[in-house]
Design an enzyme around this catalytic site. Structure first.
Site, PDB file in Angstrom:
ATOM      1  CB  ALA A  15     -11.353-113.543  64.866  1.00 32.57           C
ATOM      2  CD  GLU A  34      -7.806-103.449  69.314  1.00 31.82           C
ATOM      3  OE1 GLU A  34      -8.230-104.467  68.746  1.00 31.82           O
ATOM      4  OE2 GLU A  34      -7.282-103.463  70.458  1.00 31.82           O
ATOM      5  CB  THR A  43      -3.926-111.788  64.423  1.00 30.75           C
ATOM      6  OG1 THR A  43      -5.086-112.267  65.085  1.00 30.75           O
ATOM      7  CG2 THR A  43      -3.800-112.430  63.053  1.00 30.75           C
ATOM      8  CB  ALA A  48       3.609-121.518  62.123  1.00 28.73           C
ATOM      9  N   GLY A  49       1.863-119.994  60.175  1.00 26.74           N
ATOM     10  CA  GLY A  49       1.046-119.971  58.969  1.00 26.74           C
ATOM     11  C   GLY A  49      -0.369-120.394  59.263  1.00 26.74           C
ATOM     12  CB  VAL A 156     -16.980-103.411  73.635  1.00 29.31           C
ATOM     13  CG1 VAL A 156     -18.384-103.894  73.973  1.00 29.31           C
ATOM     14  CG2 VAL A 156     -16.936-102.827  72.222  1.00 29.31           C
ATOM     15  CG  HIS A 242       5.526-121.467  71.188  1.00 32.12           C
ATOM     16  ND1 HIS A 242       6.852-121.691  70.891  1.00 32.12           N
ATOM     17  CD2 HIS A 242       4.852-121.535  70.019  1.00 32.12           C
ATOM     18  CE1 HIS A 242       6.964-121.892  69.579  1.00 32.12           C
ATOM     19  NE2 HIS A 242       5.763-121.803  69.030  1.00 32.12           N
ATOM     20  CD  GLU A 255       5.230-125.515  66.017  1.00 26.83           C
ATOM     21  OE1 GLU A 255       4.656-124.645  66.704  1.00 26.83           O
ATOM     22  OE2 GLU A 255       4.750-126.620  65.776  1.00 26.83           O
ATOM     23  NE  ARG A 258      10.715-125.814  67.260  1.00 33.14           N
ATOM     24  CZ  ARG A 258       9.510-125.936  67.831  1.00 33.14           C
ATOM     25  NH1 ARG A 258       9.071-127.126  68.164  1.00 33.14           N
ATOM     26  NH2 ARG A 258       8.753-124.889  68.054  1.00 33.14           N
ATOM     27  NE  ARG A 279       2.970-124.246  68.601  1.00 28.93           N
ATOM     28  CZ  ARG A 279       2.347-123.208  68.084  1.00 28.93           C
ATOM     29  NH1 ARG A 279       1.331-122.671  68.712  1.00 28.93           N
ATOM     30  NH2 ARG A 279       2.744-122.701  66.942  1.00 28.93           N
ATOM     31  CG  HIS A 382       2.035-119.356  72.057  1.00 29.99           C
ATOM     32  ND1 HIS A 382       2.434-118.124  71.585  1.00 29.99           N
ATOM     33  CD2 HIS A 382       1.688-120.086  70.960  1.00 29.99           C
ATOM     34  CE1 HIS A 382       2.338-118.120  70.260  1.00 29.99           C
ATOM     35  NE2 HIS A 382       1.881-119.288  69.875  1.00 29.99           N
ATOM     36  CG  HIS A 383      -3.658-120.358  71.761  1.00 29.88           C
ATOM     37  ND1 HIS A 383      -3.860-119.508  70.695  1.00 29.88           N
ATOM     38  CD2 HIS A 383      -4.803-121.053  71.912  1.00 29.88           C
ATOM     39  CE1 HIS A 383      -5.083-119.697  70.213  1.00 29.88           C
ATOM     40  NE2 HIS A 383      -5.675-120.635  70.941  1.00 29.88           N
ATOM     41  NE  ARG A 422      -3.008-121.989  69.061  1.00 36.88           N
ATOM     42  CZ  ARG A 422      -1.970-121.627  68.298  1.00 36.88           C
ATOM     43  NH1 ARG A 422      -1.934-121.947  67.013  1.00 36.88           N
ATOM     44  NH2 ARG A 422      -0.966-120.968  68.825  1.00 36.88           N
ATOM     45  N   GLY A 425      -0.342-123.291  63.551  1.00 31.75           N
ATOM     46  CA  GLY A 425      -0.993-123.065  62.266  1.00 31.75           C
ATOM     47  C   GLY A 425      -2.507-123.195  62.315  1.00 31.75           C
ATOM     48  CB  VAL A 428      -3.581-118.302  61.116  1.00 30.58           C
ATOM     49  CG1 VAL A 428      -3.933-117.518  59.854  1.00 30.58           C
ATOM     50  CG2 VAL A 428      -2.539-117.529  61.919  1.00 30.58           C
TER      51      VAL A 428
HETATM   52  P1  ADP Z   1      -7.956-113.316  67.398  1.00 30.03           P
HETATM   53  O1  ADP Z   1      -6.687-113.983  67.050  1.00 30.03           O
HETATM   54  O2  ADP Z   1      -8.939-114.224  68.013  1.00 30.03           O
HETATM   55  O3  ADP Z   1      -8.488-112.480  66.277  1.00 30.03           O
HETATM   56  P2  ADP Z   1      -6.432-111.170  68.621  1.00 30.03           P
HETATM   57  O4  ADP Z   1      -5.705-111.281  69.885  1.00 30.03           O
HETATM   58  O5  ADP Z   1      -5.631-111.146  67.369  1.00 30.03           O
HETATM   59  O6  ADP Z   1      -7.560-112.282  68.577  1.00 30.03           O
HETATM   60  O7  ADP Z   1      -7.267-109.812  68.603  1.00 30.03           O
HETATM   61  C1  ADP Z   1      -8.168-109.461  69.630  1.00 30.03           C
HETATM   62  C2  ADP Z   1      -8.255-107.949  69.717  1.00 30.03           C
HETATM   63  O8  ADP Z   1      -9.347-107.556  70.554  1.00 30.03           O
HETATM   64  C3  ADP Z   1      -7.014-107.306  70.317  1.00 30.03           C
HETATM   65  O9  ADP Z   1      -6.521-106.308  69.446  1.00 30.03           O
HETATM   66  C4  ADP Z   1      -7.509-106.713  71.641  1.00 30.03           C
HETATM   67  O10 ADP Z   1      -6.820-105.545  72.011  1.00 30.03           O
HETATM   68  C5  ADP Z   1      -8.975-106.425  71.326  1.00 30.03           C
HETATM   69  N1  ADP Z   1      -9.857-106.357  72.506  1.00 30.03           N
HETATM   70  C6  ADP Z   1      -9.868-107.178  73.576  1.00 30.03           C
HETATM   71  N2  ADP Z   1     -10.849-106.834  74.447  1.00 30.03           N
HETATM   72  C7  ADP Z   1     -11.482-105.755  73.918  1.00 30.03           C
HETATM   73  C8  ADP Z   1     -12.588-104.941  74.325  1.00 30.03           C
HETATM   74  N3  ADP Z   1     -13.264-105.181  75.453  1.00 30.03           N
HETATM   75  N4  ADP Z   1     -12.949-103.904  73.531  1.00 30.03           N
HETATM   76  C9  ADP Z   1     -12.298-103.664  72.364  1.00 30.03           C
HETATM   77  N5  ADP Z   1     -11.263-104.404  71.926  1.00 30.03           N
HETATM   78  C10 ADP Z   1     -10.852-105.439  72.672  1.00 30.03           C
END
Ligand code: ADP
Length: 448
Positions: A15, A34, A43, A48-49, A156, A242, A255, A258, A279, A382-383, A422, A425, A428
């Site tokens: 995202a 990050e 991610t 799956a996709g 952050v 999951h 998945e 299967r 699931r 899982h989610h 959820r 698939g 994503v």
């Molecule tokens: P999505 O699938 O919604 O994109 P992800 O789990 O793939 O979410 O990615 C979220 C990312 O945000 C992770 O890499 C996580 O380490 C990072 N993250 C979570 N909290 C913070 C924060 N407070 N500051 C910076 N990064 C963060």
């Protein structure tokens, strides 16, 4: 790096990266922050996709699908709890999200299916490999090409306001250094909280002691960050387990195995449920078995069509044998029961009708070509379907459903899209649809 940006993106999962690319392409200056030492969040683990209906790639393969059906099946899978406004936008924008990726060199033109979907609409890389690594490396290539700034190992901790408008973010580095960066708008894309067992058990005491498939960074920090601004939350108790997780490593078995034609059998050597159910239902059936685990069983035909299977073999998860008798022996199963299970299932494939459990999808091939393979699995957290409240424009809403200006959220941190369960698939698809939308919104907000 400069200390002032139009848009700060919190989190480098799918995202966050999609949002950053879109905001950049609309002329905004963008910083990604990050907290972990690696890019890609949870991610990277997506297997799956990406679901989408009425895509170009479906048409090429002669798959007739409709957005209405995709909507209806997602809503049914989510027990009608999905936020209709979000779900509508999700289904509507999914095909263009597939094209958005293709335009950036990320081709998801192989198609399979997941539990709860009646039509092949799960788009994945051509070679049948897991979607997550391919997607993140492709997005990262685009980030690098655009020289978008990324700050690693930095969290952050606060979103800052001046006179009612977003003015920046407060940061904390892994060296405990506190910084601030100016920004006109902020996109929170911090993922879910599956790896925060305290938070999981707070909402779902029944999940005490479950392993999780998630990366360590999935701690729900972004939800806390937004709650400080007064953001509302929704569906926090809707946590997905999951069904197929290798328990010694917490590694998720896709998945797509299967979906490619594998079955689930218990320790007796019998099938016990429709493997292609959602699931939550498959998980509940495994937990109800006296042994509380099951085996995914597939043959060489499934293995050759699924790259993930080779990965599982390399990781040592797979018990393989030349024939069913030897496999049953290796698994401590009654050979006669196991053979009868295979024969019966293969008959269902031939008739395209599962008399025992009503499996309708992925009744693809008889399980008959040696070597035979099995992976022992049980459920894991899982989610997290719940999260902060957003509207269909990815604006974060407060408890009174008022927009918090300049603050956007996308991906697993946001709640409501998936309702009570959820579909595989759909995460994503969620991160690309709403990630790109958040990027667009934040860039427009910064320009205004
Ligand atoms: P999505 O699938 O919604 O994109 P992800 O789990 O793939 O979410 O990615 C979220 C990312 O945000 C992770 O890499 C996580 O380490 C990072 N993250 C979570 N909290 C913070 C924060 N407070 N500051 C910076 N990064 C963060």
């Amino acid at each position: 790096a400069p200390q002032s940006y139009d848009v700060v993106v919190v989190g480098s999962g799918g995202a966050g990266l999609a949002a950053a690319i879109q905001a950049h392409d609309e002329g905004a200056s963008v910083l990604i922050v990050e907290k972990m030492p690696s890019i890609g969040g949870n991610t990277v683990k997506a297997s799956a996709g990406m679901n989408a209906a009425e895509t170009r790639f479906q048409r090429v393969k002669g798959i007739f699908d409709s957005k209405e059906l995709f909507y209806a099946e997602t809503l049914k899978g989510g027990y009608n709890k999905n936020n209709p406004e979000l779900l509508h936008r999700f289904v509507e924008n999914a095909p263009q999200a597939i094209e958005w990726l293709a335009d950036r060199g990320i081709m998801l033109n192989d198609i399979t299916t997941t539990g709860g979907m009646s039509i092949d609409r799960t788009h994945r890389p051509r070679d049948g490999s897991a979607v997550g690594g391919y997607l993140i490396s492709g997005l990262l290539r685009n980030i690098n090409k655009r020289s978008i700034d990324v700050l690693m190992e930095t969290a952050v901790t606060d979103i800052l306001f001046e006179q009612g408008a977003v003015s920046g973010v407060a940061l904390l580095t892994d060296e405990n250094e506190a910084l601030t960066v100016h920004a006109k708008s902020v996109i929170v894309a911090t993922g879910g909280f599956s790896a925060n067992s305290q938070m999981v058990v707070k909402y779902r005491p029944d999940l005490e002691g479950f392993v999780t498939t998630n990366h360590k960074g999935a701690t729900g920090g972004g939800i806390a960050l937004l709650e400080k601004l007064g953001a509302g939350t929704v569906d926090m108790g809707e946590i997905q387990i999951h069904p197929t997780v290798e328990q010694t490593t917490s590694y998720l078995i896709s998945e797509s195995i299967r979906g490619g034609g594998a079955i689930l059998v218990n320790q007796k050597g019998s099938r016990f449920f429709n493997e292609m159910e959602t699931r939550d239902k498959v998980s509940a059936q495994i937990i109800a078995l006296p042994e509380k685990f099951a085996y995914i069983v597939f043959d060489e035909n499934v293995r050759t069509k699924n790259k993930a299977a080779d990965e599982y073999i390399a990781k040592g998860f797979v018990v393989s044998a030349e024939g069913p008798r030897e496999l049953a022996e290796k698994l401590g199963m009654d050979y006669h029961t196991f053979l009868a299970t295979l024969e019966r299932y293969n008959g269902f494939v031939e008739n395209q009708y599962d008399e025992d459990f009503g499996r309708k999808t992925a009744l693809r091939n008889p399980i008959k070509d040696g070597p035979f393979h099995a992976i022992r699995i049980a459920p894991g957290v899982h989610h997290t379907m719940g999260g902060v409240t957003i509207n269909a424009e990815t604006e974060v809403l407060d408890k009174q459903h008022q927009v918090i200006p300049g603050v956007f959220a996308a991906g697993e941190v946001a709640g409501g899209i998936h309702g009570g369960n959820r579909i595989g698939g759909n995460a994503v698809a969620d991160i690309i649809v709403f990630g790109t939308l958040a990027g667009h919104q934040a860039a427009s907000w910064a320009k205004r």
